[in-house]
Design a protein around this motif. Structure first.
Motif, mmCIF file in Angstrom:
data_model
loop_
_atom_site.group_PDB
_atom_site.id
_atom_site.type_symbol
_atom_site.label_atom_id
_atom_site.label_comp_id
_atom_site.label_asym_id
_atom_site.label_seq_id
_atom_site.Cartn_x
_atom_site.Cartn_y
_atom_site.Cartn_z
ATOM 1 N N GLY A 134 -9.493 0.966 13.164
ATOM 2 C CA GLY A 134 -9.717 2.309 13.494
ATOM 3 C C GLY A 134 -11.351 2.818 13.592
ATOM 4 N N ALA A 135 -11.753 3.504 14.322
ATOM 5 C CA ALA A 135 -13.133 3.659 14.128
ATOM 6 C C ALA A 135 -13.541 5.309 14.520
ATOM 7 C CB ALA A 135 -14.102 3.132 15.126
ATOM 8 N N ASN A 158 -11.313 -1.665 16.587
ATOM 9 C CA ASN A 158 -10.705 -0.299 17.305
ATOM 10 C C ASN A 158 -10.418 -0.464 18.524
ATOM 11 O OD1 ASN A 158 -10.295 2.309 17.146
ATOM 12 N ND2 ASN A 158 -12.307 2.768 18.514
ATOM 13 N N ARG A 159 -9.618 0.197 19.346
ATOM 14 C CA ARG A 159 -8.953 0.008 20.574
ATOM 15 C C ARG A 159 -10.324 0.206 21.407
ATOM 16 N NH1 ARG A 159 -5.249 5.076 22.811
ATOM 17 N NH2 ARG A 159 -6.865 6.091 21.778
ATOM 18 N N ARG A 163 -17.001 2.527 20.263
ATOM 19 C CA ARG A 163 -16.677 3.216 18.825
ATOM 20 C C ARG A 163 -16.837 2.403 17.807
ATOM 21 N NH1 ARG A 163 -12.228 7.855 18.370
ATOM 22 N NH2 ARG A 163 -13.625 8.997 17.247
ATOM 23 N N ALA A 192 -6.787 2.699 9.120
ATOM 24 C CA ALA A 192 -7.534 4.041 9.301
ATOM 25 C C ALA A 192 -7.330 4.773 10.775
ATOM 26 C CB ALA A 192 -9.202 3.989 9.034
ATOM 27 N N SER A 194 -4.987 7.112 13.640
ATOM 28 C CA SER A 194 -4.066 8.256 13.496
ATOM 29 C C SER A 194 -3.000 7.951 14.005
ATOM 30 C CB SER A 194 -4.903 9.570 14.335
ATOM 31 O OG SER A 194 -5.244 9.056 15.790
ATOM 32 N N LEU A 195 -2.654 6.653 14.380
ATOM 33 C CA LEU A 195 -1.247 6.184 14.827
ATOM 34 C C LEU A 195 -0.033 6.584 14.034
ATOM 35 C CD1 LEU A 195 -2.227 2.991 16.993
ATOM 36 C CD2 LEU A 195 -0.907 4.947 17.604
HETATM 37 P P1 ATR Z 1 -9.752 10.784 12.883
HETATM 38 O O1 ATR Z 1 -10.732 11.787 12.617
HETATM 39 O O2 ATR Z 1 -8.394 11.354 12.228
HETATM 40 O O3 ATR Z 1 -9.964 9.389 12.213
HETATM 41 P P2 ATR Z 1 -10.216 10.244 15.516
HETATM 42 O O4 ATR Z 1 -11.729 10.273 15.168
HETATM 43 O O5 ATR Z 1 -9.700 11.130 16.724
HETATM 44 O O6 ATR Z 1 -9.257 10.960 14.517
HETATM 45 O O7 ATR Z 1 -9.902 8.668 15.519
HETATM 46 C C1 ATR Z 1 -8.529 8.516 15.744
HETATM 47 C C2 ATR Z 1 -8.655 6.599 15.517
HETATM 48 O O8 ATR Z 1 -7.322 6.306 15.901
HETATM 49 C C3 ATR Z 1 -9.516 6.112 16.521
HETATM 50 O O9 ATR Z 1 -9.907 4.818 15.781
HETATM 51 C C4 ATR Z 1 -8.614 5.854 17.707
HETATM 52 O O10 ATR Z 1 -8.965 4.797 18.524
HETATM 53 P P3 ATR Z 1 -9.870 5.150 19.811
HETATM 54 O O11 ATR Z 1 -11.263 5.314 19.347
HETATM 55 O O12 ATR Z 1 -9.774 3.864 20.686
HETATM 56 O O13 ATR Z 1 -9.464 6.450 20.509
HETATM 57 C C5 ATR Z 1 -7.079 5.460 16.968
HETATM 58 N N1 ATR Z 1 -6.240 5.957 18.033
HETATM 59 C C6 ATR Z 1 -5.642 6.896 18.244
HETATM 60 N N2 ATR Z 1 -4.566 6.732 19.074
HETATM 61 C C7 ATR Z 1 -4.452 5.527 19.428
HETATM 62 C C8 ATR Z 1 -3.408 4.525 20.183
HETATM 63 N N3 ATR Z 1 -2.708 5.107 20.705
HETATM 64 N N4 ATR Z 1 -3.792 3.167 20.114
HETATM 65 C C9 ATR Z 1 -4.830 2.656 19.439
HETATM 66 N N5 ATR Z 1 -5.788 3.414 18.449
HETATM 67 C C10 ATR Z 1 -5.644 4.718 18.544
#
Ligand code: ATR
Length: 273
Positions: A134-135, A158-159, A163, A192, A194-195
């Protein structure tokens, strides 16, 4: 946010949306009792449109400090008159404090809370190979403190590749890239994204975890999280979740506000009971 509590008692609270299930009031009440501090700590559910106005009113009425949680952490960073270096680095604030001159200081105790919890759990990341999944904002808050401990490697996957690279420079990658590595599993894997809130885990190869891996989820759930369950099922030697980090970041906020860091042993026991 006005209430009828006598002005002589220092007022604190947690602001979020939703916030009904926050454990922070219980944790801070335990800290206050254990250290003999006279204070009250309430919950404030504020919609994004009301945040800046109501928080301003809280401090104007003499409030001393607030914890800030989802979805207000970035707004809180803009609202603060001054930021600590670690809050500036994180781009997010989880703790607001009224200074003696009336200005509002924004701090971020999440990274320090994670480091204190890892220490409590006996996980020293110096010279270890560490992966963060996560990023987003959560990763931004912990990256600096993790780097300070000098891990052998610190990779952000990260996905969205952009980022990850933005945060980690050349050690950023996408989930699929992990599958091609020859040096799996990692020593420490920190989840880290939000999944977990959707009951899911990132689509990542299970080879990142093994018997020597300590898997830590920044999120928490009872008795496990989707990620800690996934890690256990795929052979991680040890798992832990962020309820311990919640207690430790609260202790760091308490330190900022009251000038002393409470012993956290009893609070750790209470939050998992
Ligand atoms: P937070 O402040 O809670 O960290 P955010 O800044 O929106 O929230 O970050 C959410 C993280 O969860 C990100 O790493 C996001 O990946 P992306 O940067 O690719 O969006 C990741 N995330 C959220 N939903 C996802 C999903 N369905 N599959 C993979 N990663 C996901």
């Amino acid at each position: 946010m006005q209430n009828s509590v006598a002005r002589s008692i220092d007022r604190y609270g947690v602001v979020g949306h939703p916030v009904a299930h926050s454990r922070s009031p219980m944790i801070h009440a335990m800290f206050a009792a254990a250290t003999g501090q006279n204070l009250v700590y309430d919950r404030y559910d504020l919609a994004p449109d009301d945040f800046t106005r109501e928080v301003g009113a809280f401090f104007a009425a003499g409030g001393r400090g607030l914890n800030v949680t989802v979805p207000h952490k970035e707004t809180a960073a803009r609202l603060a008159d001054e930021l600590t270096p670690r809050a500036r680095l994180a781009g997010a604030v989880n703790t607001l404090a009224r200074l003696d001159d009336g200005r509002i200081l924004g701090d971020n105790t999440d990274g320090a809370g994670l480091m204190a919890d890892l220490h409590r759990l006996g996980c020293d990341i110096t010279d270890k190979r560490v992966l963060i999944l996560g990023a987003g904002g959560a990763t931004r808050g912990i990256l600096g403190p993790l780097r300070d401990r000098r891990p052998a490697e610190l990779i952000v996957a990260n996905r969205t590749a952009e980022r990850a690279r933005e945060l980690a420079g050349h050690s950023g990658c996408v989930y699929e890239a992990l599958a091609t590595r020859k040096d799996l599993p990692f020593d420490v894997v920190i989840h880290a994204t939000s999944l977990g809130l959707e009951g899911k885990v990132p689509a990542v190869t299970a080879k990142i975890v093994g018997p020597g891996t300590f898997a830590y989820d920044l999120g928490y759930g009872k008795p496990e999280t989707p990620f800690t369950r996934w890690a256990t099922e795929h052979g991680a030697g040890r798992v832990a979740q962020g309820i311990g980090m919640l207690v430790e970041q609260a202790a760091e906020s308490f330190l900022l506000w009251r000038g002393l860091r409470p012993d956290t042993t009893a609070a750790h026991r209470a939050v998992i009971a």
